[in-house]
Enzyme design. Sequence first.
Site, PDB file in Angstrom:
ATOM      1  N   GLN A 514      -1.040  55.293 -97.371  1.00 45.44           N
ATOM      2  CA  GLN A 514       0.061  54.277 -97.697  1.00 45.44           C
ATOM      3  C   GLN A 514       1.314  54.660 -97.609  1.00 45.44           C
ATOM      4  OE1 GLN A 514      -0.834  51.233 -98.446  1.00 45.44           O
ATOM      5  NE2 GLN A 514       1.357  50.568 -98.634  1.00 45.44           N
ATOM      6  N   GLU A 515       1.514  56.158 -97.717  1.00 49.45           N
ATOM      7  CA  GLU A 515       2.971  56.528 -97.621  1.00 49.45           C
ATOM      8  C   GLU A 515       3.288  56.712 -96.326  1.00 49.45           C
ATOM      9  OE1 GLU A 515       5.210  57.136 -99.665  1.00 49.45           O
ATOM     10  OE2 GLU A 515       4.357  56.923-101.897  1.00 49.45           O
ATOM     11  N   SER A 516       2.568  57.522 -95.302  1.00 49.50           N
ATOM     12  CA  SER A 516       2.945  57.761 -94.111  1.00 49.50           C
ATOM     13  C   SER A 516       2.012  57.404 -93.099  1.00 49.50           C
ATOM     14  CB  SER A 516       2.918  59.348 -94.131  1.00 49.50           C
ATOM     15  OG  SER A 516       1.822  59.582 -94.040  1.00 49.50           O
ATOM     16  N   TYR A 621       2.320  48.046-103.187  1.00 49.33           N
ATOM     17  CA  TYR A 621       1.958  49.443-103.177  1.00 49.33           C
ATOM     18  C   TYR A 621       0.659  49.949-103.793  1.00 49.33           C
ATOM     19  CZ  TYR A 621       2.622  54.516-103.340  1.00 49.33           C
ATOM     20  OH  TYR A 621       2.284  55.997-103.335  1.00 49.33           O
TER      21      TYR A 621
END
Length: 666
Positions: A514-516, A621
Amino acid sequence: MSKLRRLILPFLATASAALANPAGIAPAAEASTARAEGSDVRAEFLAALQRSRLSEAGNEDSPGLRAYPIYDYLIAARLRRDLQLKAGDELDVAIDAFLQAHGKQPVGRTLRHDWLVSLGQRQRWDWFLSRSTDATDPVLLCDRLEARLQTGDTRALGTDALARWNMPQPQPHECDAVFAWLHQQGLTTPALGAIRTRAALAAENSRLAREFAAELPPVTAAPLLQWAQLLENPRPVLVTLAVNPSLPVEGDALDAGLNRLARGDPAAALQLLPRLLARADLAPGLRGRLQRDVALGAAYARDPDAAAALAAVPLETTDDEVRQWRARAALWNGDFDQALRTIEQMPTGLAAQTRWRYWRARAVAATRGEETAARLYSEVAGQRDYYGYLAADRLHHAYSLNAQPSPDDQAAQAALAARPGMTRARALFECNMWDEAVAEWANELTDADSSLKVQAAHLAVSWGWYAQAIATLAQSGEWDDVRLRYPRPYGDAVADASARTQLPGDWIMAVMRQESLFRIDALSRAGARGLMQLRPSTAMAVARRWQLPAVPADALYDPTRAVVLGAAYLREMLDHYGGQLGPALAAYNAGTAPVARWMPNRPMDADIWIENIAYGETRDYLQRVFEHIIAYAWVRDAEPPRLVSLLPPISPTATVQATSLSPSGG
């Protein structure tokens, strides 16, 4: 750290790992030799590129380097270097020839931009005008305006220059000459100046608006400067306007100021609202806009009066944002009757969203019984998403991931890989030149149909280019190949981080995705870096607390460092919130200060708490990360965890005041 250093470091780390793990090398001597030769030429390319960017002399290029698929990127870099060192006619001819030879290929884009900037700086309008017709960069657009002025082409120049002068954003100094010409021609009237100042204020750029207003007559500037004050420090101005209803104020300015106050101090906005609504000068519709501003601010802050404020918003200013927060406020207050009425009154398109179908079922269950709600839950439970899993939990059904492998056409992939653009994309990816690789990839697939894009995604996975595979699958509309969409790279780093932090590997992998999206060079606008999107200051503090080696900023681009630091930070957040994963993930994304404001003062179902998170980005998120956790268990053929177990009720006893722990910035 320079971009090239960021590119080289992961490559060297990968090369070292390969040397330390000969089991990963193809057994055939030919394949091993080819791989070594490929690594050698890649290293030569990167070293030559670094020397070019540092303006250092180098050795003559080897035949292997000249034959390298992305050798032209080195030539382009050298031409850009020479632009800085010795711009002139001879170099202009060479660059023009290079760009013509490569047409619209991505290799020439940055060079072309830099060359046009240089031509503008040197006022080589004879070259510049004919080669910048499709320019979109503000500097180049201003250069084009000046070029027309300097060459006497003033037909329609006033109209075109005014269009740029009117933009509510700072313009580059390249526009100064043509703006001065506009003033000399008497085209920049006070009326137009007021319009552009209002545009800057509407964009909430009070600083630019003040610059624009300085050029206006005082009587024209006064109400606009009041608007700027309302944006910068709304409360004292609003108090003055509430106490003195005869003082004039523009409606849009009042709306902007109250909207700003409602988001920063909703209690103060609620207190001022009745007196502001009593003003006699409110235009039709403005009263409703003010009520909407305050109601939404109260809802975001979980103010006890939010539900009443939302209910008071007039019909003409009730939009989907108000409707959704009416439902959320009712859920937060445990008023399922009101939640059900609100959802059932939503427009068809909004009510049909999986989100509100689930909450309708929840409200029916609470008001009419679980048996009545079972059919509604079952209509949602088959969805492969957060709400589908929540509904399945309510029915005690197994999760349905609806996974279907996509066609894996090796012949089509081989043909695709042989295309020049794809060959360049792979070579750029292997050099960790991600942006350039993406540009080549996109250029090659511009006219590709969905089926070919699916094969391209398979190809990207075979290269280890997971971010591009996932993005391409999304572009193709292929959502059902769950295994392809959920790769598990950096397994050793994840295993090490899991052992150190006692966090499940699936959790770490889910946050990383999810972050990168597995881009080791990911860099956010907030300065968060690497796979786990930590800010350098956060990473340094985490390393200190966990007695890990010091973390220079570039270390966050090293997967072996980034993954364990991100996992350690998530572990800290989990401990900070008494083992509650929902608040821990929210804090990882948004920081502990907002989460402290969002925590309830009584035990609350986690799904209701997540639904009421004020930041839409953070709410989404959390939901995505939980979806990823379930998918990652499934792809390793394990029984997926249940959301009901991952998300027990949020306990107010675990509420912790904000500390020095900072958000990741991801």
